[in-house]
Motif scaffolding. Structure first.
Motif, PDB file in Angstrom:
ATOM      1  N   PRO A 159       0.853  -1.200   0.000  1.00 59.32           N
ATOM      2  CA  PRO A 159       0.000   0.000   0.000  1.00 59.32           C
ATOM      3  C   PRO A 159       0.884   1.244   0.000  1.00 59.32           C
ATOM      4  CG  PRO A 159      -0.739  -1.597   1.648  1.00 59.32           C
ATOM      5  CD  PRO A 159       0.600  -2.062   1.163  1.00 59.32           C
ATOM      6  N   THR A 173       0.307   4.225   1.422  1.00 59.72           N
ATOM      7  CA  THR A 173       0.278   5.029   2.636  1.00 59.72           C
ATOM      8  C   THR A 173       0.024   4.155   3.856  1.00 59.72           C
ATOM      9  OG1 THR A 173      -2.103   5.481   2.575  1.00 59.72           O
ATOM     10  CG2 THR A 173      -0.664   6.959   1.298  1.00 59.72           C
ATOM     11  N   GLN A 193      -3.698   3.348   4.180  1.00 58.52           N
ATOM     12  CA  GLN A 193      -4.134   2.227   3.351  1.00 58.52           C
ATOM     13  C   GLN A 193      -3.687   0.889   3.952  1.00 58.52           C
ATOM     14  OE1 GLN A 193      -2.306   3.228  -0.395  1.00 58.52           O
ATOM     15  NE2 GLN A 193      -4.171   4.166  -1.216  1.00 58.52           N
ATOM     16  N   ASP A 246      -6.431  -2.004   4.856  1.00 59.72           N
ATOM     17  CA  ASP A 246      -6.556  -3.154   3.956  1.00 59.72           C
ATOM     18  C   ASP A 246      -6.348  -4.447   4.748  1.00 59.72           C
ATOM     19  OD1 ASP A 246      -6.626  -4.953   1.903  1.00 59.72           O
ATOM     20  OD2 ASP A 246      -5.105  -3.967   0.674  1.00 59.72           O
ATOM     21  N   CYS A 290       4.652   0.806  -4.866  1.00 57.67           N
ATOM     22  CA  CYS A 290       3.196   0.718  -4.710  1.00 57.67           C
ATOM     23  C   CYS A 290       2.464   1.183  -5.967  1.00 57.67           C
ATOM     24  CB  CYS A 290       2.749   1.542  -3.502  1.00 57.67           C
ATOM     25  SG  CYS A 290       2.965   3.333  -3.677  1.00 57.67           S
ATOM     26  N   TYR A 321      -0.455  -0.965  -6.712  1.00 53.79           N
ATOM     27  CA  TYR A 321      -1.383  -1.253  -5.618  1.00 53.79           C
ATOM     28  C   TYR A 321      -2.749  -0.622  -5.877  1.00 53.79           C
ATOM     29  CZ  TYR A 321      -3.650  -1.081  -1.066  1.00 53.79           C
ATOM     30  OH  TYR A 321      -4.562  -1.194  -0.041  1.00 53.79           O
ATOM     31  N   GLN A 322      -3.782  -1.406  -5.674  1.00 49.27           N
ATOM     32  CA  GLN A 322      -5.160  -0.924  -5.747  1.00 49.27           C
ATOM     33  C   GLN A 322      -5.848  -1.218  -4.423  1.00 49.27           C
ATOM     34  OE1 GLN A 322      -6.074  -3.121  -9.645  1.00 49.27           O
ATOM     35  NE2 GLN A 322      -7.259  -1.246  -9.873  1.00 49.27           N
ATOM     36  N   PRO A 323      -6.316  -0.196  -3.713  1.00 46.51           N
ATOM     37  CA  PRO A 323      -6.989  -0.456  -2.438  1.00 46.51           C
ATOM     38  C   PRO A 323      -8.291  -1.208  -2.658  1.00 46.51           C
ATOM     39  CG  PRO A 323      -7.209   1.850  -3.064  1.00 46.51           C
ATOM     40  CD  PRO A 323      -6.259   1.228  -4.038  1.00 46.51           C
ATOM     41  N   ALA A 356      -9.431   6.442   4.230  1.00 48.29           N
ATOM     42  CA  ALA A 356      -8.132   5.780   4.302  1.00 48.29           C
ATOM     43  C   ALA A 356      -7.844   4.967   3.041  1.00 48.29           C
ATOM     44  CB  ALA A 356      -8.078   4.876   5.534  1.00 48.29           C
ATOM     45  N   LEU A 357      -8.902   4.445   2.417  1.00 55.67           N
ATOM     46  CA  LEU A 357      -8.737   3.581   1.255  1.00 55.67           C
ATOM     47  C   LEU A 357      -8.777   4.344  -0.073  1.00 55.67           C
ATOM     48  CD1 LEU A 357     -10.900   0.502   2.319  1.00 55.67           C
ATOM     49  CD2 LEU A 357      -8.405   0.621   2.178  1.00 55.67           C
ATOM     50  N   LYS A 358      -8.761   5.664  -0.025  1.00 55.28           N
ATOM     51  CA  LYS A 358      -8.772   6.432  -1.270  1.00 55.28           C
ATOM     52  C   LYS A 358      -7.544   6.083  -2.117  1.00 55.28           C
ATOM     53  CE  LYS A 358     -11.454  10.654  -0.567  1.00 55.28           C
ATOM     54  NZ  LYS A 358     -11.367  12.130  -0.460  1.00 55.28           N
ATOM     55  N   PRO A 359      -7.748   5.835  -3.408  1.00 56.24           N
ATOM     56  CA  PRO A 359      -6.589   5.551  -4.273  1.00 56.24           C
ATOM     57  C   PRO A 359      -5.670   6.764  -4.358  1.00 56.24           C
ATOM     58  CG  PRO A 359      -8.659   4.918  -5.333  1.00 56.24           C
ATOM     59  CD  PRO A 359      -9.030   5.734  -4.141  1.00 56.24           C
TER      60      PRO A 359
END
Length: 757
Positions: A282, A284, A287, A291, A406, A409-411, A685-688
């Motif tokens: 991730p 950040t 994230q 996750d 990252c 990476y896709q949240p 928190a999960l914002k791309p």
């Protein structure tokens, strides 16, 4: 270590050994004999002792259907078996025979990672840093260990050293057998000593054992033979055996370690590449902590425990990928600084380092490099000491353990049901469905995931409702989370209650299960091998169930949480394929959509009480006779309205008002608001984010900045006597590329040559 058995199983299929059989009147006729339940139910995989509550005269124990051990009766009349050394974690089947032929009494115990074993049943190495660095500059003296002497039922004890290695006989090709794990007895530090609970000694160099660098201390009764296996004993944690290495190490530990580091460099160069099959980190810290389906806190660097990050200086938190890589059993590790940014080894020796062997091991375990704990120490930690802590060759280590980026990476996407049956779909649609029954929260046959939810009619006296969630996947254990007495969560595995009094994290068949509170679970997280996760949280007596799905589930999910295709307009799709336009759907239309019930053939719930049998098992899954109030009363004469309008604000106001007015209870409305706000925080928190990837520092120069995300600008300067060629400043753009070109610091002569071309 002491191992005890926890599970209650049935002797015959026609009767039950579950605790609830008393209520359902389905207990075995010989319940007290054939249904044995023993505590505690977990133990280190290194082996130990088990107590069974039944009174047995003579018996034989069988582990994993193949390992036979004699049973024993102690002086107090307790029956027990000595559990064998196992190179695996998880639930271990355990059978008992009273005639030596028929193993008709069954149970299970949970074999745990040695570092997760009960600390009160361990040998404690006092000042672990001294033990692991003994013989390096300024580290020496007497070593001390302590233990609970009441756990060794003898007046005299033996103190032994056992060491671990993995045979280098090949990698499982047709020409050579696969490597084998071995925990081997080396020698005794003392025999027939007084069982005082403490022992100290001055270690001597043992050249003949210098190739054994990883091991454990074991304490047994003085009557046991040297190196006798599978006897009652206490183990220390695994540690580096610096204290017994040859004299050459003590004379010049840096040179000795440097030589070992270079040997490892040659070995590592010839091993298969594992980096390419690891998932990206991730971008950040937010994230990484959100996750929960793919990453879990690394206990060696935990922000919740003060960020004591010995192996990753400068970081505040690290996570590990839950699943090992498919082919090589490797592990991903991602570490973050105080700004929440991913730390790279190219910038700091404390950066994120992947592992050739996952610290937690990986199925099917047993064979290297999949042995929990030990394979990781041997392949990743030992070399870190040789190269980074004991010598000046850390660049060699980091060459083979570079940080992953990252950029790919896709949240995950998150959907939730909270309060009194309020839903927020993966695509963001919000609605309320107040059906009474059992429903598909998420159904994904393509990815073999099924999450089901059970709802009960609200009890208006106190405003509480019951929401039960089931989170199974095909071919794996069925996990059920439900509200129990005392407003805490109860967890069932395959219809049997799981206890968290000993372990807060369990690896199951295809899933992992964790709770931060081991006494009375208020939060439970279930993760799946697919990367999906189900989080169950308590808010004011109600459950909130969040489902996180990785990108692989796009267009492969359906149910009450929608289709997960970035289009909320089709989230209300019936099981017949009819799409109810969500923009102007009435409450009645939403109710019709949700009423698609679960057939009895696909229901995964446990019906272990008369109450549940009456309400759910016999009728259809959806109670068509139950018609809810589609909107709460809003009388201007209601004195509660004014307080509700003040309390309920923001995006969650709609759900907050509904629950407060429907139950006439402000506390319920406030709990719903808090649950919604937590969901919004999760979504934030999960914002791309966009990463442009790591940039190196130019040779003979400096780099200012270590943030590689969209909008970040890095500047570069050159040391005295060098000139900057190409871009002195680069900015990360929204398309994932850097402005400018990679800078170089070159001499004036070379600079003039380049400009004159």
């Amino acid at each position: 270590d002491r191992t005890h058995w926890n599970y209650t199983h049935r002797k015959k299929d026609k009767c039950s050994c579950r605790a609830t059989c008393m209520t359902l009147m389905s207990c075995c006729a010989d319940y007290n004999q054939s249904c044995f339940q023993v505590m505690p139910h977990s133990s280190s995989m290194l082996g130990g002792e088990t107590h069974m509550s039944n009174k047995l005269c003579s018996f034989l124990c069988r582990f994993k259907g193949e390992i036979l051990r004699d049973g024993f009766i102690d002086a107090e009349g307790h029956a027990y078996c000595i559990s064998p050394l196992l190179y695996e974690t998880g639930w271990i089947p355990f059978d008992v025979s009273t005639d030596g032929i028929n193993f008709d009494r069954s149970a299970q115990y949970f074999s745990v990672h040695p570092s997760k074993a009960d600390p009160t049943s361990k040998v404690i190495l006092v000042n672990a840093t001294q033990w692991q660095n003994y013989g390096t500059p300024n580290v020496g003296g007497r070593l001390k260990m302590t233990w609970n002497n009441s756990l060794i039922r003898a007046e005299r004890i033996n103190v032994e050293l056992w060491a671990y290695r993995e045979s280098q006989t090949g990698r499982g090709t047709n020409a050579s057998p696969p490597p084998q794990a071995e925990l081997h007895y080396l020698y005794s530090l003392g025999r027939n000593l007084t069982n005082s609970g403490a022992f100290s000694f001055s270690p001597k160099p043992r050249r003949e054992y210098s190739d054994w660098e990883l091991g454990n201390i074991r304490i047994t009764a003085g009557s046991t033979a040297e190196g006798e296996r599978d006897v009652r004993g206490l183990w220390s944690g695994a540690h580096l055996l610096a204290w017994h290495l040859e004299e050459a190490f003590r004379e010049n530990s840096a040179a000795w370690a440097r030589s070992r580091c270079l040997q490892w460099d040659d070995l590592e160069t010839n091993l298969p590449d594992f980096l390419s099959e690891l998932i990206d980190c991730p971008c950040t810290l937010a994230q990484a902590r959100a996750d929960t389906g793919r990453f879990h806190t690394d206990s060696s660097c935990d922000i919740e425990r003060g960020s004591v990050c010995t192996y990753h200086p400068g970081c505040v938190h690290c996570v590990r990928a839950i699943q090992a890589s498919p082919e090589h059993g490797a592990g991903q590790q991602c570490c973050y600084d105080h700004s929440g940014d991913l730390v790279f080894t190219g910038d700091s020796v404390g950066g994120s380092t992947p592992d050739r062997a996952h610290d937690w091991g990986s199925p099917p375990y047993v064979q290297p490099p999949r042995v929990p704990g030990y394979s990781h120490w041997l392949h990743d930690v030992l070399s870190f000491y040789h190269c980074c802590l004991w010598s000046d060759r850390c660049h060699v280590y980091l060459k083979h353990r570079p940080s992953s980026g990252c950029q790919n990476y896709q949240p995950p996407r998150a959907g939730v049901v909270l309060g009194h049956s309020h839903y927020v779909t993966f695509d963001g649609l919000r609605y309320t469905f107040s059906g009474k029954g059992e429903y598909h929260l998420v159904s994904s046959p393509e990815t073999e995931l099924s999450v089901q939810v059970r709802t009960e009619q609200v009890k208006l006296k106190n405003g509480e409702s019951l929401l039960e969630a089931d989170a199974p996947s095909n071919g794996s254990d069925v996990i059920e989370v439900r509200l129990a007495a005392g407003a805490h969560l109860q967890v069932l595995k395959n219809q049997n209650v799981l206890l968290f009094t000993e372990q807060s994290w369990m690896e199951l068949h295809g899933e992992a299960l964790g709770t931060p509170d081991s006494s009375h679970a208020a939060n439970v997280t279930v993760t799946f091998s697919s990367g999906a996760a189900v989080e169950v949280r308590m808010f004011g007596g109600n459950m909130a169930v969040t489902v996180l799905l990785p990108a692989e589930f796009n267009r492969h999910a359906r149910g009450l949480l929608g289709s997960m295709n970035s289009d909320p307009s089709d989230d209300l799709t019936t099981q017949l394929g009819e799409v109810i336009p969500s923009a102007n759907a009435t409450s009645e239309e939403v109710f019709t959509f949700g009423a698609g019930n679960i057939s009895k053939n696909s229901s995964l719930f446990t019906y272990d009480s008369v109450h549940l049998l009456h309400l759910y098992s016999v009728p259809s899954s959806h109670d068509a006779a139950f018609v809810p109030a589609f909107s709460p009363p809003q009388s201007l004469d209601d004195p509660l309205v004014a307080d509700v309008l003040v309390m309920c604000y923001g995006e969650g106001a709609q759900f907050c008002k509904h629950d407060a007015l429907m139950t006439q209870n402000l506390t319920v409305g406030n709990a719903t608001l808090r649950a919604y706000e937590e969901h919004r925080a999760l979504m934030e928190a999960l914002k791309p984010v966009v990463s442009c990837g790591w940039l190196p520092t130019p040779r003979n120069g400096r780099k200012n900045g270590t943030r590689y995300l969209e909008g970040s600008t890095l500047s570069f300067t050159c040391s005295q006597g060098y000139l900057m060629y190409e871009s002195a400043e680069r900015t990360c753009l929204g398309d994932g590329t850097w402005t400018g070109e990679q800078p170089y610091c070159i001499t004036g002569r070379l600079y003039n040559e380049k400009h004159n071309k």
